[in-house]
Design a protein around this motif. Structure first.
Motif, PDB file in Angstrom:
ATOM      1  N   VAL A  13       0.794  -1.010  -0.196  1.00 42.76           N
ATOM      2  CA  VAL A  13      -0.009   0.040  -0.190  1.00 42.76           C
ATOM      3  C   VAL A  13       0.771   1.010  -0.377  1.00 42.76           C
ATOM      4  O   VAL A  13       1.946   1.332   0.281  1.00 42.76           O
ATOM      5  N   LEU A  14       0.723   2.690  -0.410  1.00 41.25           N
ATOM      6  CA  LEU A  14       1.594   3.305  -0.833  1.00 41.25           C
ATOM      7  C   LEU A  14       1.451   3.779   0.520  1.00 41.25           C
ATOM      8  O   LEU A  14       0.733   4.319   1.269  1.00 41.25           O
ATOM      9  N   GLY A  15       2.912   5.057   0.559  1.00 40.25           N
ATOM     10  CA  GLY A  15       2.721   5.300   2.243  1.00 40.25           C
ATOM     11  C   GLY A  15       3.573   6.435   2.096  1.00 40.25           C
ATOM     12  O   GLY A  15       4.836   6.074   1.050  1.00 40.25           O
ATOM     13  N   PRO A  16       3.551   7.261   3.550  1.00 36.67           N
ATOM     14  CA  PRO A  16       5.134   8.020   3.288  1.00 36.67           C
ATOM     15  C   PRO A  16       6.500   8.182   3.480  1.00 36.67           C
ATOM     16  O   PRO A  16       7.787   7.957   2.832  1.00 36.67           O
ATOM     17  N   GLN A  17       6.440   6.685   3.237  1.00 34.39           N
ATOM     18  CA  GLN A  17       8.117   6.244   2.872  1.00 34.39           C
ATOM     19  C   GLN A  17       8.630   5.529   1.496  1.00 34.39           C
ATOM     20  O   GLN A  17       9.525   5.863   1.610  1.00 34.39           O
ATOM     21  N   HIS A  18       6.973   5.633   0.608  1.00 31.28           N
ATOM     22  CA  HIS A  18       7.774   5.360  -0.644  1.00 31.28           C
ATOM     23  C   HIS A  18       8.476   6.485  -1.430  1.00 31.28           C
ATOM     24  O   HIS A  18       7.317   7.711  -1.044  1.00 31.28           O
ATOM     25  N   GLY A  19       9.244   6.740  -1.681  1.00 31.66           N
ATOM     26  CA  GLY A  19       9.912   8.640  -2.829  1.00 31.66           C
ATOM     27  C   GLY A  19       9.445   7.845  -4.038  1.00 31.66           C
ATOM     28  O   GLY A  19       9.756   7.602  -5.320  1.00 31.66           O
ATOM     29  N   LYS A  20       8.042   8.903  -4.158  1.00 32.64           N
ATOM     30  CA  LYS A  20       7.607   8.931  -5.446  1.00 32.64           C
ATOM     31  C   LYS A  20       8.135   9.969  -6.567  1.00 32.64           C
ATOM     32  O   LYS A  20       7.896   9.555  -7.663  1.00 32.64           O
ATOM     33  N   ASN A  21       8.624  10.750  -5.552  1.00 31.38           N
ATOM     34  CA  ASN A  21       9.565  11.546  -6.636  1.00 31.38           C
ATOM     35  C   ASN A  21      10.294  11.272  -7.624  1.00 31.38           C
ATOM     36  O   ASN A  21      10.365  11.658  -8.871  1.00 31.38           O
ATOM     37  N   SER A  22      11.114  10.433  -8.164  1.00 27.73           N
ATOM     38  CA  SER A  22      11.869   9.691  -8.632  1.00 27.73           C
ATOM     39  C   SER A  22      10.889   8.965  -9.820  1.00 27.73           C
ATOM     40  O   SER A  22      11.450   8.489 -11.063  1.00 27.73           O
ATOM     41  N   PHE A  23       9.938   8.865  -9.533  1.00 31.07           N
ATOM     42  CA  PHE A  23       9.048   7.450 -10.802  1.00 31.07           C
ATOM     43  C   PHE A  23       8.920   8.168 -11.952  1.00 31.07           C
ATOM     44  O   PHE A  23       8.607   9.403 -11.802  1.00 31.07           O
ATOM     45  N   GLU A  24       9.275   7.997 -12.983  1.00 25.55           N
ATOM     46  CA  GLU A  24       8.867   8.162 -14.209  1.00 25.55           C
ATOM     47  C   GLU A  24       8.670   6.875 -15.167  1.00 25.55           C
ATOM     48  O   GLU A  24       9.220   6.057 -15.439  1.00 25.55           O
ATOM     49  N   SER A  25       7.378   7.335 -15.699  1.00 23.99           N
ATOM     50  CA  SER A  25       6.521   5.985 -16.521  1.00 23.99           C
ATOM     51  C   SER A  25       6.636   6.486 -17.707  1.00 23.99           C
ATOM     52  O   SER A  25       6.738   5.598 -18.542  1.00 23.99           O
ATOM     53  N   GLY A  26       7.167   7.528 -18.333  1.00 18.14           N
ATOM     54  CA  GLY A  26       6.867   8.398 -19.609  1.00 18.14           C
ATOM     55  C   GLY A  26       5.272   8.783 -20.140  1.00 18.14           C
ATOM     56  O   GLY A  26       5.189   9.012 -20.688  1.00 18.14           O
ATOM     57  N   ALA A  27       4.661   8.872 -18.561  1.00 21.64           N
ATOM     58  CA  ALA A  27       3.075   9.270 -19.178  1.00 21.64           C
ATOM     59  C   ALA A  27       2.881  10.086 -18.316  1.00 21.64           C
ATOM     60  O   ALA A  27       2.822  10.016 -16.747  1.00 21.64           O
ATOM     61  N   GLU A  28       3.206  10.964 -18.247  1.00 21.81           N
ATOM     62  CA  GLU A  28       3.057  12.790 -17.246  1.00 21.81           C
ATOM     63  C   GLU A  28       2.084  12.679 -16.470  1.00 21.81           C
ATOM     64  O   GLU A  28       2.021  13.204 -15.514  1.00 21.81           O
ATOM     65  N   PRO A  29       0.323  12.717 -17.409  1.00 23.56           N
ATOM     66  CA  PRO A  29      -0.373  12.561 -16.531  1.00 23.56           C
ATOM     67  C   PRO A  29      -0.454  11.170 -15.226  1.00 23.56           C
ATOM     68  O   PRO A  29      -0.476  11.506 -14.324  1.00 23.56           O
ATOM     69  N   LEU A  30       0.112   9.981 -15.414  1.00 25.96           N
ATOM     70  CA  LEU A  30       0.110   8.899 -14.134  1.00 25.96           C
ATOM     71  C   LEU A  30       1.779   9.545 -13.230  1.00 25.96           C
ATOM     72  O   LEU A  30       1.018   9.217 -12.075  1.00 25.96           O
ATOM     73  N   ASP A  31       2.453   9.706 -13.992  1.00 28.88           N
ATOM     74  CA  ASP A  31       3.631  10.332 -12.866  1.00 28.88           C
ATOM     75  C   ASP A  31       3.126  11.334 -11.827  1.00 28.88           C
ATOM     76  O   ASP A  31       2.873  11.772 -11.118  1.00 28.88           O
ATOM     77  N   ARG A  32       2.889  12.565 -12.937  1.00 32.04           N
ATOM     78  CA  ARG A  32       1.696  13.440 -12.200  1.00 32.04           C
ATOM     79  C   ARG A  32       0.346  12.935 -10.748  1.00 32.04           C
ATOM     80  O   ARG A  32       0.740  13.330  -9.750  1.00 32.04           O
ATOM     81  N   TYR A  33       0.373  12.424 -11.149  1.00 28.11           N
ATOM     82  CA  TYR A  33      -0.995  11.572 -10.143  1.00 28.11           C
ATOM     83  C   TYR A  33      -0.384  10.811  -9.028  1.00 28.11           C
ATOM     84  O   TYR A  33      -0.993  11.335  -7.650  1.00 28.11           O
ATOM     85  N   LEU A  34       0.378   9.802  -9.741  1.00 27.35           N
ATOM     86  CA  LEU A  34       1.559   9.397  -8.380  1.00 27.35           C
ATOM     87  C   LEU A  34       2.124  10.497  -7.549  1.00 27.35           C
ATOM     88  O   LEU A  34       1.794  10.617  -5.884  1.00 27.35           O
ATOM     89  N   ARG A  35       2.131  11.017  -7.997  1.00 29.87           N
ATOM     90  CA  ARG A  35       3.156  12.373  -7.135  1.00 29.87           C
ATOM     91  C   ARG A  35       2.700  13.426  -6.541  1.00 29.87           C
ATOM     92  O   ARG A  35       2.991  13.685  -5.328  1.00 29.87           O
ATOM     93  N   LEU A  36       1.461  13.735  -7.065  1.00 28.51           N
ATOM     94  CA  LEU A  36       0.759  15.046  -6.596  1.00 28.51           C
ATOM     95  C   LEU A  36      -0.468  14.990  -5.515  1.00 28.51           C
ATOM     96  O   LEU A  36      -0.953  14.797  -4.445  1.00 28.51           O
ATOM     97  N   GLN A  37      -1.527  12.990  -6.071  1.00 29.48           N
ATOM     98  CA  GLN A  37      -2.952  13.104  -6.049  1.00 29.48           C
ATOM     99  C   GLN A  37      -2.988  11.895  -5.255  1.00 29.48           C
ATOM    100  O   GLN A  37      -3.809  11.701  -4.741  1.00 29.48           O
ATOM    101  N   ALA A  38      -2.661  11.015  -5.636  1.00 29.34           N
ATOM    102  CA  ALA A  38      -2.478   9.169  -4.896  1.00 29.34           C
ATOM    103  C   ALA A  38      -2.348   9.044  -3.309  1.00 29.34           C
ATOM    104  O   ALA A  38      -3.403   8.704  -2.713  1.00 29.34           O
TER     105      ALA A  38
END
Length: 170
Positions: A13-38
């Motif tokens: 389960v996604l938690g505060p311990q997971h470093g989300k900022n280095s994730f890059e799928s190549g699809a900006e909306p999916l990356d932005r969702y993980l970083r800012l909304q998930a």
């Protein structure tokens, strides 16, 4: 995926311990969702985000699950014949699924999908099917290869009945 790599992977389960900022799928909306909304969606019980964590702690991919309902008229005719005449049919929405571009081609998308299907099957909430909204043709083809069926009037919206998913894990 190699056996030793697979054995050291874990979906959490996604938690505060997971470093989300280095994730890059190549699809900006999916990356932005993980970083800012998930995280917000998880706290508000809008979606349940799960992350595939590498041995070094990096996020290799993620997906989200939430409940949804689909109007009985949207399902294919052969499926509707098997359903009760309720106006809405409960389903599980696989809202997003993405793999870090540095991990593409390693089978992690299928690994995440299998994990999402198993969690959906094990849920104690009634759900007729898992539903996905493919973001593009490549995603649509991926889900079709995994036995998802398109809705008649929405070719980018696909589903896989829970009875079919149960057979996968017998």
């Amino acid at each position: 995926m190699t056996g030793s790599t697979e054995a050291s992977l874990r979906v959490e389960v996604l938690g505060p311990q997971h470093g989300k900022n280095s994730f890059e799928s190549g699809a900006e909306p999916l990356d932005r969702y993980l970083r800012l909304q998930a995280g917000q969606d998880a706290r508000k019980n809008i979606a349940a985000p799960f992350v595939l964590v590498m041995p070094d702690g990096a996020i290799a991919g993620y997906y989200t699950l939430s409940s949804t309902a689909v109007s009985v008229g949207e399902w294919p005719a052969q499926t509707v014949r098997k359903l009760p005449r309720y106006p809405l049919i409960p389903a599980t929405l696989l809202g997003r699924l993405a793999v870090d571009r540095r991990q593409h081609g390693r089978g992690y998308g299928r690994y995440l999908l299998a994990d999402a299907l198993l969690r959906s099957l094990r849920s104690e909430i009634a759900s007729f099917a898992v539903v996905v909204d493919a973001k593009d043709e490549n995603a649509r083809r991926f889900y079709e290869r995994e036995s998802f069926l398109p809705f008649p009037d929405q070719p980018m919206r696909l589903f896989r009945p829970m009875a079919d998913i149960a057979e996968l894990f017998e």
